[in-house]
Every structure is written in structure tokens, then in C-alpha cells.
Scaffold this motif. Structure first.
Motif, PDB file in Angstrom:
ATOM      1  N   LYS A  53       0.820  -1.215   0.000  1.00 46.45           N
ATOM      2  CA  LYS A  53       0.000   0.000   0.000  1.00 46.45           C
ATOM      3  C   LYS A  53       0.856   1.269   0.000  1.00 46.45           C
ATOM      4  O   LYS A  53       0.583   2.203  -0.755  1.00 46.45           O
ATOM      5  N   ASP A  54       1.871   1.318   0.813  1.00 44.68           N
ATOM      6  CA  ASP A  54       2.703   2.529   0.895  1.00 44.68           C
ATOM      7  C   ASP A  54       3.408   2.831  -0.426  1.00 44.68           C
ATOM      8  O   ASP A  54       3.516   3.987  -0.823  1.00 44.68           O
ATOM      9  N   GLU A  55       3.865   1.794  -1.107  1.00 42.62           N
ATOM     10  CA  GLU A  55       4.597   1.994  -2.353  1.00 42.62           C
ATOM     11  C   GLU A  55       3.686   2.319  -3.534  1.00 42.62           C
ATOM     12  O   GLU A  55       4.075   3.020  -4.454  1.00 42.62           O
ATOM     13  N   ASN A  90       0.071   3.229  -3.431  1.00 43.24           N
ATOM     14  CA  ASN A  90      -1.216   3.872  -3.169  1.00 43.24           C
ATOM     15  C   ASN A  90      -1.564   4.994  -4.149  1.00 43.24           C
ATOM     16  O   ASN A  90      -2.727   5.278  -4.359  1.00 43.24           O
TER      17      ASN A  90
END
Length: 159
Positions: free
Chosen positions: A67-69, A71
Motif C-alpha cells: 500500500k505505501d509503495e 497507493n
């Protein structure tokens, strides 16, 4: 094998509808720590393999790891929307489709427009929000499945 070879082999198995084998190659490719578009494509394809075999929880777990990479990527958000739709989490799916449309950075035709609108329409129709479904389907322009759903919502009277 390098990342590209693993991904190509996974894609080959995916096209043959051998989703278990495809997922194994996608996972092996992910262990090579890919970046950028390669990471995006691998994660989306891996999640799609899980969706095809109705392993929705695994699809969500795989998506949320990245998700962090990813989103900010429309393809990722669309995939996440599809996972939530499959799980019956309609509000989360609607939000991801809305964000997909706003991002506008998909490499695949329709993800930022008619495909996301279509999926929104399906959800609204299921929720019996027919006015919202109609608006979503109308934004799909000439997408035939949306046109058919509009016809089913508002059949023309004959005679």
C-alpha cells in the motif's frame, strides 16, 4: 531466473488459467525486490490470480503489503477496488474506484474512466441506488455492458 523472466512465465500461466502456477511465479518475482512499474504490474497480477480462484482474503493481504509503495497508482487502486467489491465491502470499493478516476495515471485503457464508472454502477444498482447507477453507467459512454445495464434499468416500452 530474473524478474522479467519470472513475470513473463507467470503471465503465460495466467493466460492458460493456471492461476496457482502464475501466483508462484509472481511471488518469486516479488522476492527480487522489483521497483516502479514492474512492482505495480506484479502486485496487480498476483492479486488478480487470487481473485480468479476466489481467495479474496489473500488478495487483500497481498495488496495491502504494498500500500505505501503503490497507493498513488490508479492500477493499484482499481485492483484494490475489485478486491473490496469481491468481498462485498462496497463503500471501500466505491472509494477506491473514485480515487482511481481522480489519479488518471493508469497504463490500461478504461481503468481511469469507464471501467471504474461501470463498477460503481454495479455497486449502486446492487444497493438499489438506481439514480446513481444510471449516472455511473452513462459516464461509461459506449461501453456495451453499461449500455445493457442501462437498458435493463429503464427498458423501452413497445407498442
Amino acid at each position: 531466473m530474473d524478474v522479467d523472466t519470472l513475470m513473463l512465465t507467470g503471465n503465460s500461466y495466467f493466460k492458460q488459467a493456471n492461476y496457482e502456477q502464475a501466483s508462484m511465479f509472481y511471488l518469486a518475482a516479488l522476492k527480487h525486490d522489483p521497483q516502479g512499474l514492474t512492482l505495480l504490474e506484479l502486485v496487480c497480477q498476483l492479486c488478480l490470480t487470487y481473485l480468479k480462484v476466489k481467495n479474496y482474503d489473500q488478495a487483500l493481504k497481498a495488496a495491502l503489503i504494498f500500500k505505501d509503495e503503490l497507493n498513488g497508482q490508479a492500477d493499484y487502486l482499481f485492483t484494490l477496488g475489485n478486491i473490496y467489491l469481491a468481498q462485498g465491502k462496497f463503500e471501500a470499493a466505491l472509494e477506491n474506484y473514485r480515487l482511481t478516476i481522480l489519479r488518471g495515471n493508469s497504463r490500461d485503457e478504461g481503468i481511469n474512466s469507464w471501467l471504474s464508472y461501470y463498477n460503481q454502477g454495479v455497486i449502486y444498482e446492487y444497493q438499489n441506488k438506481l439514480g446513481l447507477a444510471q449516472k455511473a453507467y452513462q459516464k461509461c459512454r459506449n461501453y456495451e455492458p453499461a449500455r445493457k445495464r442501462l437498458q435493463n434499468l429503464y427498458p423501452t416500452k413497445k407498442g
